[in-house]
Write a protein that holds these residues in place. Structure first.
Motif, mmCIF file in Angstrom:
data_model
loop_
_atom_site.group_PDB
_atom_site.id
_atom_site.type_symbol
_atom_site.label_atom_id
_atom_site.label_comp_id
_atom_site.label_asym_id
_atom_site.label_seq_id
_atom_site.Cartn_x
_atom_site.Cartn_y
_atom_site.Cartn_z
ATOM 1 N N ARG A 102 27.787 -4.447 42.107
ATOM 2 C CA ARG A 102 27.150 -3.772 40.987
ATOM 3 C C ARG A 102 28.118 -3.468 39.847
ATOM 4 N NH1 ARG A 102 23.762 -5.806 42.995
ATOM 5 N NH2 ARG A 102 21.824 -5.051 43.924
ATOM 6 N N THR A 103 29.397 -3.474 40.143
ATOM 7 C CA THR A 103 30.410 -3.224 39.114
ATOM 8 C C THR A 103 31.527 -4.242 39.287
ATOM 9 O OG1 THR A 103 29.930 -0.855 39.122
ATOM 10 C CG2 THR A 103 32.018 -1.541 38.144
ATOM 11 N N ASP A 149 23.954 -1.083 35.706
ATOM 12 C CA ASP A 149 23.193 -1.699 36.779
ATOM 13 C C ASP A 149 22.703 -3.091 36.364
ATOM 14 O OD1 ASP A 149 21.566 -2.364 38.874
ATOM 15 O OD2 ASP A 149 20.499 -0.445 38.929
ATOM 16 N N VAL A 175 27.283 1.488 41.043
ATOM 17 C CA VAL A 175 27.185 1.237 39.607
ATOM 18 C C VAL A 175 28.132 2.192 38.893
ATOM 19 C CG1 VAL A 175 25.717 1.253 37.576
ATOM 20 C CG2 VAL A 175 24.812 0.438 39.774
ATOM 21 N N VAL A 176 29.177 1.629 38.292
ATOM 22 C CA VAL A 176 30.162 2.408 37.548
ATOM 23 C C VAL A 176 30.414 1.689 36.231
ATOM 24 C CG1 VAL A 176 32.495 3.364 37.529
ATOM 25 C CG2 VAL A 176 31.258 3.169 39.689
ATOM 26 N N ARG A 177 30.580 2.442 35.173
ATOM 27 C CA ARG A 177 30.912 1.816 33.889
ATOM 28 C C ARG A 177 32.408 2.039 33.636
ATOM 29 N NH1 ARG A 177 27.552 2.000 28.262
ATOM 30 N NH2 ARG A 177 29.042 0.849 26.978
ATOM 31 N N LEU A 229 37.655 1.533 42.084
ATOM 32 C CA LEU A 229 36.657 0.681 42.721
ATOM 33 C C LEU A 229 37.119 0.300 44.129
ATOM 34 C CD1 LEU A 229 35.686 -1.599 39.697
ATOM 35 C CD2 LEU A 229 34.757 0.629 40.380
ATOM 36 N N TYR A 276 34.214 -6.712 31.716
ATOM 37 C CA TYR A 276 33.814 -5.675 32.672
ATOM 38 C C TYR A 276 32.343 -5.386 32.499
ATOM 39 C CZ TYR A 276 34.469 -2.346 28.770
ATOM 40 O OH TYR A 276 34.411 -1.675 27.570
ATOM 41 N N SER A 277 31.744 -4.805 33.535
ATOM 42 C CA SER A 277 30.296 -4.585 33.547
ATOM 43 C C SER A 277 29.933 -3.284 32.842
ATOM 44 C CB SER A 277 29.790 -4.573 34.995
ATOM 45 O OG SER A 277 30.521 -3.624 35.748
#
Length: 487
Positions: free
Chosen positions: A263-264, A245, A287-289, A193, A241-242
């Motif tokens: 977004r993350t 989106d 947007v990252v998972r 990130l 953690y996210s």
């Protein structure tokens, strides 16, 4: 014994040149060489600035993670030149591991642009002539280098390897800003990130201690209440953690962050559940998972960073205690001497200060009262000095100030203000002033200040005197008394 060149070439051609992966190619190279040579054969490739062992044979223990400036392998990697050491005892770069090694041969593994990406190395007690061994290693290194290039180069470090590299860097940090900076760079590298920050403290006292990356400004300006809540939750319940989106998922409670473009986010606790710690935030506008493995590595990073922070803070405290007077907090004789050696001729003055009749206070009222008096007096003197002036305690009731001035009359004026400050708390002091001269040693400047101080004592105390070259003193400068009962 001699090397069967045909068999070696066949092995390299059929196994190394067709290996499906870089580790497989390295292992095939080691196998082909070990079939012909006795000793420890190893392939080490550059991974994150260290030579990592990708394959080895012939010994129970081998080196891994060798710094690029260490050993024969490091020398060959840096220079790109093969080394054939007939007697390892004569080579200062040789790193001993197993007993009985006589010689070492090491060849660079060339990358796509010719720059080495690693080495092929053998250490042995005896065997074929070194010239044959050298030729075999250079041939093997060339074939391996070509296969590594064809496969896209040396594989990237995995998360654990990156964490290890950053942990080593953290352990060598010498102060708190350096620890924080290395922690944040590690967090960005491990997570992939773009930005990271560390917020320390709890409740309204929480603050961002450091931030890095394109979103650093946003993190620094983040709402303190939101940070405090996030830190409290993570430290009590664990990392968060996210999942994707925020526009499509429930992001309530993080509106200030998502509205600003985050977004993350990964939030990892710094410190235990109940002690005063904080939170490590790693964020991105994409947007990252994140994977749970990444979060685990960041937790280990946060724990390591906290240990390093506590270490450098302890070192600072120990240094402060070693260089400061525990009663008054002033620097002691050692720091005074260091400061005096940096004194500028004609611009730095030394003020020797002595508390008048202090022994009588200790004898009459006890040392506890004497300590209280000294603390009160120091506060008064410090409030009078300018920001650029330094005050030191160099003895029981002896102090010294080092002041930057433009003329000796300015230094004397500082001394007169100190005399007045002492009177305001019910005490008197005697002060000798000496302006450092060109070519004069620091010790002689202090001696002249002491001489002027003793002249004040002989003249009745409670005053300041300016010393001249050769200790020729000017008339005593005594301010009108404002208290009674001193002598």
């Amino acid at each position: 014994m001699s090397i069967d060149q045909g068999r070696l070439t066949d092995a390299l051609t059929t196994t190394v040149a067709t290996a499906p992966s870089v580790p497989d190619a390295c292992q095939a190279t080691v196998t082909a060489l070990a079939d012909q040579l006795s000793g420890t054969v190893a392939v080490l490739l550059d991974l994150g600035g260290r030579l990592r062992c990708f394959a080895a044979a012939g010994a129970w223990q081998v080196f891994d993670g060798v710094p690029a400036d260490a050993g024969v392998v490091g020398r060959v990697f840096r220079t790109g030149t093969t080394a054939a050491v007939a007697d390892v005892r004569s080579d200062p770069d040789y790193i001993p591991l197993g007993p009985g090694v006589v010689n070492e041969v090491c060849a660079p593994v060339p990358g796509a642009n010719g720059t080495p990406v690693g080495v092929v190395n053998i250490e042995s007690t005896n065997g074929p002539p070194l010239a044959e061994v050298r030729a075999a290693l250079e041939q093997s290194a060339q074939v391996l280098g070509a296969r590594v290039a064809a496969l896209g180069g040396v594989p990237r470090e995995n998360g654990g390897q990156r964490l290890l590299r950053h942990a080593l860097a953290l352990s060598s940090a010498t102060d708190e800003p350096e620890v924080l900076d290395r922690c944040l760079e590690a967090a960005r590298d491990i997570s992939g990130l773009s930005s990271a920050a560390i917020a320390m403290g709890s409740g309204p006292d929480i603050h961002v201690s450091a931030a890095r990356g394109p979103l650093a400004g946003l993190l620094v300006m983040a709402d303190r209440n939101a940070l405090a809540l996030l830190a409290a939750r993570t430290r009590r319940h664990g990392s968060t953690y996210s999942l994707g989106d925020p526009a499509a998922l429930d992001a309530r409670g993080f509106e200030r962050l998502t509205a600003a473009g985050i977004r993350t986010m990964i939030a990892v606790p710094v410190g235990g559940r109940h002690d005063d710690g904080g939170v490590l935030l790693v964020v991105d506008h994409k947007v990252v998972r994140p994977g749970t493995g990444t979060v685990s590595l960041l937790e280990l990073l946060a724990a390591q960073s906290l240990v390093c922070l506590e270490r450098v803070r302890l070192v600072v405290q120990l240094r402060l205690r070693a260089s400061s007077d525990p009663l008054t907090g002033l620097g002691h004789h050692g720091r005074f001497t260091e400061r005096l050696t940096r004194a500028r001729p004609a611009h730095t003055a030394v003020l020797a200060i002595d508390v008048d009749q202090f022994k009588a206070v200790n004898d009459t009222y006890g040392h506890q009262e004497g300590d209280r008096l000294l603390v009160e007096l120091v506060r008064a003197l410090q409030s009078t000095l300018r920001a650029e002036d330094d005050l030191y305690r160099i003895g029981g009731d002896e102090f010294a100030a080092v002041v930057e001035v433009g003329h000796d009359s300015e230094a004397l004026a500082v001394a007169e203000r100190l005399v007045g400050a002492a009177r305001r708390v019910g005490r008197t002091i005697s002060v000798g002033v000496a302006l450092r001269e060109a070519g004069e040693t620091a010790e002689n400047t202090l001696r002249r200040a002491d001489d002027a101080l003793y002249a004040v004592k002989r003249s009745g105390r409670d005053g300041a005197r300016l010393a001249e070259p050769g200790t020729v003193a000017q008339p005593l400068m005594v301010l009108p008394p404002t208290i009674t009962g001193t002598g």
